[in-house]
Enzyme design. Structure first.
Site, PDB file in Angstrom:
ATOM      1  N   HIS A   1     -24.833 -47.498  -1.035  1.00 15.02           N
ATOM      2  CA  HIS A   1     -23.505 -46.942  -0.723  1.00 15.02           C
ATOM      3  C   HIS A   1     -22.426 -48.000  -0.904  1.00 15.02           C
ATOM      4  O   HIS A   1     -22.150 -48.772   0.020  1.00 15.02           O
ATOM      5  CB  HIS A   1     -23.494 -46.439   0.715  1.00 15.02           C
ATOM      6  CG  HIS A   1     -24.524 -45.385   0.990  1.00 15.02           C
ATOM      7  ND1 HIS A   1     -25.860 -45.665   1.137  1.00 15.02           N
ATOM      8  CD2 HIS A   1     -24.402 -44.031   1.130  1.00 15.02           C
ATOM      9  CE1 HIS A   1     -26.521 -44.536   1.362  1.00 15.02           C
ATOM     10  NE2 HIS A   1     -25.665 -43.536   1.360  1.00 15.02           N
TER      11      HIS A   1
ATOM     12  N   HIS B   1     -19.194 -42.845  -2.634  1.00 21.03           N
ATOM     13  CA  HIS B   1     -19.838 -42.953  -1.317  1.00 21.03           C
ATOM     14  C   HIS B   1     -21.277 -43.464  -1.404  1.00 21.03           C
ATOM     15  O   HIS B   1     -21.610 -44.451  -0.749  1.00 21.03           O
ATOM     16  CB  HIS B   1     -19.821 -41.588  -0.594  1.00 21.03           C
ATOM     17  CG  HIS B   1     -20.783 -41.509   0.541  1.00 21.03           C
ATOM     18  ND1 HIS B   1     -20.432 -41.828   1.834  1.00 21.03           N
ATOM     19  CD2 HIS B   1     -22.109 -41.195   0.582  1.00 21.03           C
ATOM     20  CE1 HIS B   1     -21.492 -41.702   2.611  1.00 21.03           C
ATOM     21  NE2 HIS B   1     -22.520 -41.310   1.885  1.00 21.03           N
TER      22      HIS B   1
ATOM     23  N   GLU C   1     -27.102 -36.224  27.529  1.00 13.59           N
ATOM     24  CA  GLU C   1     -28.439 -36.811  27.336  1.00 13.59           C
ATOM     25  C   GLU C   1     -28.514 -37.690  26.094  1.00 13.59           C
ATOM     26  O   GLU C   1     -29.152 -38.745  26.093  1.00 13.59           O
ATOM     27  CB  GLU C   1     -29.506 -35.701  27.223  1.00 13.59           C
ATOM     28  CG  GLU C   1     -29.698 -34.857  28.463  1.00 13.59           C
ATOM     29  CD  GLU C   1     -28.708 -33.698  28.546  1.00 13.59           C
ATOM     30  OE1 GLU C   1     -27.885 -33.527  27.624  1.00 13.59           O
ATOM     31  OE2 GLU C   1     -28.767 -32.951  29.550  1.00 13.59           O
TER      32      GLU C   1
ATOM     33  N   HIS D   1     -36.600 -23.816  30.100  1.00 12.06           N
ATOM     34  CA  HIS D   1     -36.716 -25.110  30.774  1.00 12.06           C
ATOM     35  C   HIS D   1     -38.145 -25.658  30.777  1.00 12.06           C
ATOM     36  O   HIS D   1     -38.383 -26.758  31.289  1.00 12.06           O
ATOM     37  CB  HIS D   1     -36.217 -24.997  32.218  1.00 12.06           C
ATOM     38  CG  HIS D   1     -34.724 -24.972  32.321  1.00 12.06           C
ATOM     39  ND1 HIS D   1     -33.951 -24.113  31.587  1.00 12.06           N
ATOM     40  CD2 HIS D   1     -33.864 -25.726  33.055  1.00 12.06           C
ATOM     41  CE1 HIS D   1     -32.676 -24.334  31.870  1.00 12.06           C
ATOM     42  NE2 HIS D   1     -32.595 -25.312  32.747  1.00 12.06           N
TER      43      HIS D   1
HETATM   44  C1  LIG Z   1     -27.190 -37.942  11.636  1.00  8.28           C
HETATM   45  C2  LIG Z   1     -26.944 -38.095  10.180  1.00  8.28           C
HETATM   46  N1  LIG Z   1     -26.667 -37.005   9.442  1.00  8.28           N
HETATM   47  C3  LIG Z   1     -26.478 -37.112   8.110  1.00  8.28           C
HETATM   48  C4  LIG Z   1     -26.585 -38.323   7.492  1.00  8.28           C
HETATM   49  C5  LIG Z   1     -26.416 -38.429   5.982  1.00  8.28           C
HETATM   50  N2  LIG Z   1     -25.132 -39.078   5.671  1.00  8.28           N
HETATM   51  C6  LIG Z   1     -25.056 -40.379   5.404  1.00  8.28           C
HETATM   52  S1  LIG Z   1     -23.496 -40.898   5.153  1.00  8.28           S
HETATM   53  C7  LIG Z   1     -22.886 -39.344   5.370  1.00  8.28           C
HETATM   54  C8  LIG Z   1     -21.407 -39.073   5.252  1.00  8.28           C
HETATM   55  C9  LIG Z   1     -20.644 -40.033   6.039  1.00  8.28           C
HETATM   56  O1  LIG Z   1     -19.296 -39.926   5.808  1.00  8.28           O
HETATM   57  P1  LIG Z   1     -18.338 -41.083   6.288  1.00  8.28           P
HETATM   58  O2  LIG Z   1     -18.695 -41.511   7.628  1.00  8.28           O
HETATM   59  O3  LIG Z   1     -16.952 -40.609   6.069  1.00  8.28           O
HETATM   60  O4  LIG Z   1     -18.694 -42.271   5.341  1.00  8.28           O
HETATM   61  P2  LIG Z   1     -17.956 -42.709   4.013  1.00  8.28           P
HETATM   62  O5  LIG Z   1     -18.045 -41.556   3.065  1.00  8.28           O
HETATM   63  O6  LIG Z   1     -16.567 -43.027   4.367  1.00  8.28           O
HETATM   64  O7  LIG Z   1     -18.760 -43.884   3.550  1.00  8.28           O
HETATM   65  C10 LIG Z   1     -23.915 -38.453   5.648  1.00  8.28           C
HETATM   66  C11 LIG Z   1     -23.706 -37.000   5.878  1.00  8.28           C
HETATM   67  C12 LIG Z   1     -26.878 -39.434   8.290  1.00  8.28           C
HETATM   68  N3  LIG Z   1     -27.024 -40.652   7.797  1.00  8.28           N
HETATM   69  N4  LIG Z   1     -27.035 -39.295   9.632  1.00  8.28           N
END
Ligand SMILES: Cc1ncc(C[n+]2csc(CCOP(=O)(O)OP(=O)(O)O)c2C)c(N)n1
Length: 654
Positions: free
Chosen positions: A27, A258, A399, A461
């Protein structure tokens, strides 16, 4: 903009771009976008010593947006952390490189926590900030006075855990917590307005945070905002307007930067646009030396701090007591004197009572179920925004955040956090439990109401698949004690396991005592052991855990009347049993060919012990709402039904 600042930030950008390109995955966009903010932070504000990443009073930097891992690796390398060599950066995302796809916690490396599942880092950071406040009270504000900075993106802030954790942080007025929000309005699917229209200022201010919006590429604005938070009275979000993939002519500001390499042609254009005339991975000495100078500053900070610390070191060591083994030995003696029917959640409370009277490294809490989870003792002092001289956290109905915060508490120094909820809601904690296990952190999850034994609250539960699911998490010990003695031993084992988190699965209903003799040995530490045999020679082995061990004993006696002789194995922890020597396991499991298991939950995790000759008694559907004894009957979990079925088994085998 200052040329030196640009050069320093571009080191991060190009190390990140080149490493992602070489790995052919990763990334680049986030490190390119946040390089300016990170440079100002590491150059002017963050307190750290690359020569001693474990310096107790360092500021903590948490990269919650873990996909931008190259930002962190670049910073650690450039400032002189031994853990991150240029070679390991060149091996980004390759087998056994410390520069893994997402940051993975390593003690003493500068990587403070494992991130990647978005939002977790925010909860960890809240845990760090709480730990700092508590430790400051336990030691002194001259010795402990650091900040926690967390870098979070749009994605982190969309996650539910961010709402839970930030709301609690605001409530506790964690003034030493700073969020650097990479406000680039881009995530994977495109612009964030596809899915979000939050008013960030209102959102964060309503939690009780300060909010400041800056241009995340303007060195002066970044500096000013960071300067201001040094004297903050509340947690602060510095919302940094940035361009994802900054510097890339065709990909900046777009989601295409990204999560994939920019490509060699585009990288050429970035080099031109940012005026970076160096080869991949080449950092000119002049700029590298500037970075090293920045790292060196931290060494001096620690030297100065050490002078104050040394004076007080003896005092500190005396203040932090960790003497649980002695306390628990005494508790075993008391348990025998006070022998009576007791819920294991109550037994846990009695154990905690003894522990919290003397031990002050335990930080207790519960997600609004203190009275049901029995996690709070008369010795606890509640942590409040105006008084961190305490050891009990009311997490509220949060939680997931509770679990992520406990990871932060455990990672920060030598605190041992434990927190309670109902076992069914372990599902709400699961992503953080998994990270406790992956990071080898001693976090103790106190999970009560652990079966249909909770009765009338019904199937919503009543945990069914939770135990089997939790048992399948690597490096997690799931304990299900059968009586007070076992509860004490399971607590002892959980506290002793400094690199393994534990789940203590405890009953709401009373349990008759099984262990009526003192044993110096912690029998639960073997995971499974014999509690009864009806004859020297046996032809049936009955395995059970927790509330069903008594049922197994009753069944065993019933069968003996029909001359079917058996032994009962209490198995409070399958995970530990599986780690025993093969001779021990053979002795327990293979004395008889036929085995049965009893547990009021999914039978999944018992099938590996009970071969096709045997039977698993449990519940593989959802539970029922009724008084608990009726539910046990409904599901055939009675000694007469089990004994009958077992007898049938022997008839068929004849
Ligand atoms: C809990 C979770 N859901 C989905 C992902 C997959 N994922 C990685 S980065 C991302 C998007 C993040 O967007 P942002 O925080 O705006 O990062 P940027 O594009 O600015 O690098 C997703 C959906 C993940 N790593 N963790």
């Amino acid at each position: 903009m200052n040329k030196l600042h640009n050069d320093l930030a571009n080191c991060i950008r190009f190390l990140s771009i080149d490493a992602v390109q070489k790995a052919n995955s990763g990334h680049p966009g986030m490190p390119m976008g946040m390089a300016d903010v990170a440079t100002v932070l590491f150059r002017n504000f963050l307190k750290y010593n690359p020569k001693n990443p474990n310096w107790l009073n360092r500021d903590r930097f948490v990269l919650s947006a873990g996909h931008g891992s190259m930002l962190l690796y670049s910073l650690l390398h450039l400032t002189g952390y031994k853990s991150i060599s240029l070679n390991s950066i060149k091996k980004f995302r390759q087998l056994n490189s410390i520069c893994a796809g997402h940051p993975e916690y390593h003690p003493n490396s500068g990587i403070e926590t494992t991130t990647g599942p978005l939002g977790q880092g925010i909860a960890n950071a809240v845990g760090f900030a709480i730990a700092e406040e508590i430790l400051k009270k336990k030691i002194s504000k001259e010795i402990i006075n650091h900040k926690t900075y967390v870098l979070a993106g749009d994605g982190c802030l969309m996650e539910g855990i961010s709402h839970e954790a930030m709301s609690l942080a605001g409530h506790l007025k964690l003034k030493n917590l700073v969020m650097l929000f990479d406000n680039n309005s881009i995530s994977i699917d495109g612009p964030t307005n596809l899915a979000v229209s939050d008013n960030f200022k209102k959102r964060f201010e309503s939690y009780g945070w300060d909010y400041v919006l800056i241009d995340g590429h303007n060195e002066k604005e970044i500096f000013k905002a960071l300067k201001k938070v040094q004297n903050a009275k509340k947690p602060t979000v510095i919302s940094c307007k940035t361009k994802i993939g900054y510097g890339s002519p065709n990909k900046s500001g777009k989601s295409s930067s990204h999560g994939s390499p920019l490509g060699l042609d585009e990288i050429k254009l970035v080099r031109k646009a940012l005026n970076w005339n160096y080869k991949p991975f080449q950092i000119p000495n002049k700029i590298l030396n500037e970075w090293k100078k920045i790292g060196k500053k931290g060494e001096l900070l620690e030297i100065r701090w050490n002078k104050i610390y040394k004076k007080d070191k003896i005092k500190i060591d005396k203040k932090l007591k960790n003497n649980f083994s002695k306390i628990l030995k005494k508790e075993k003696v008391i348990a025998l004197k006070e022998i009576k029917s007791l819920a294991s959640r109550k037994a846990s409370e009695l154990t905690l009572n003894a522990l919290t009277k003397e031990n002050n490294t335990l930080i207790g809490g519960s997600a609004d179920l203190a009275g049901s989870n029995n996690t709070k003792t008369k010795h606890h002092k509640i942590i409040k925004s105006d008084n961190f001289n305490g050891d009990y956290i009311h997490y509220g109905v949060r939680e997931h955040a509770m679990s992520g915060i406990m990871n932060g508490l455990a990672l920060h120094s030598n605190f041992i956090p434990y927190g309670g909820t109902f076992l069914i809601f372990s599902d709400y904690c699961k992503p953080s439990i998994r990270l406790s296990a992956l990071m080898e952190q001693r976090v103790i999850y106190v999970m009560t109401h652990d079966s249909i034994g909770l009765g009338e609250d019904g199937p919503t539960h009543q945990p069914i698949e939770q135990l089997s699911g939790l048992r399948s998490i690597p490096n997690l010990n799931v304990f299900r004690p059968a009586d007070r003695m076992e509860t004490i031993e399971c607590w002892e084992q959980a506290l002793k396991s400094s690199k393994t988190p534990s789940v203590l699965s405890l009953t709401r209903q009373n349990l008759d005592p099984i262990r009526k003799k003192y044993s110096n040995i912690n029998k639960c530490s073997f995971g499974g052991y014999e509690v009864l045999r009806t004859n020297k020679k046996i032809n049936l082995t009955i395995l059970a855990s927790g509330s069903e061990v008594n049922l197994a004993i009753e069944t065993s006696h019933k069968l003996a009347k029909d001359k079917i002789y058996s032994k009962v194995i209490s198995m409070p922890c399958q995970d530990l049993f599986d780690q025993q020597s093969s001779s021990y396991k053979r002795k327990i499991l293979y004395e008889s060919r036929i085995k049965i298991s009893i547990e009021a939950a999914s039978t999944d995790s018992w099938k590996k012990y009970v071969n096709s000759d045997g039977l698993t008694f449990g519940i593989d559907t959802f539970g029922k709402s009724a008084p608990y004894k009726e539910i046990y009957k409904h599901f055939g979990l009675t000694s007469s039904n089990i004994a009958n079925k077992a007898k049938g088994l022997f008839k068929r085998k004849k």
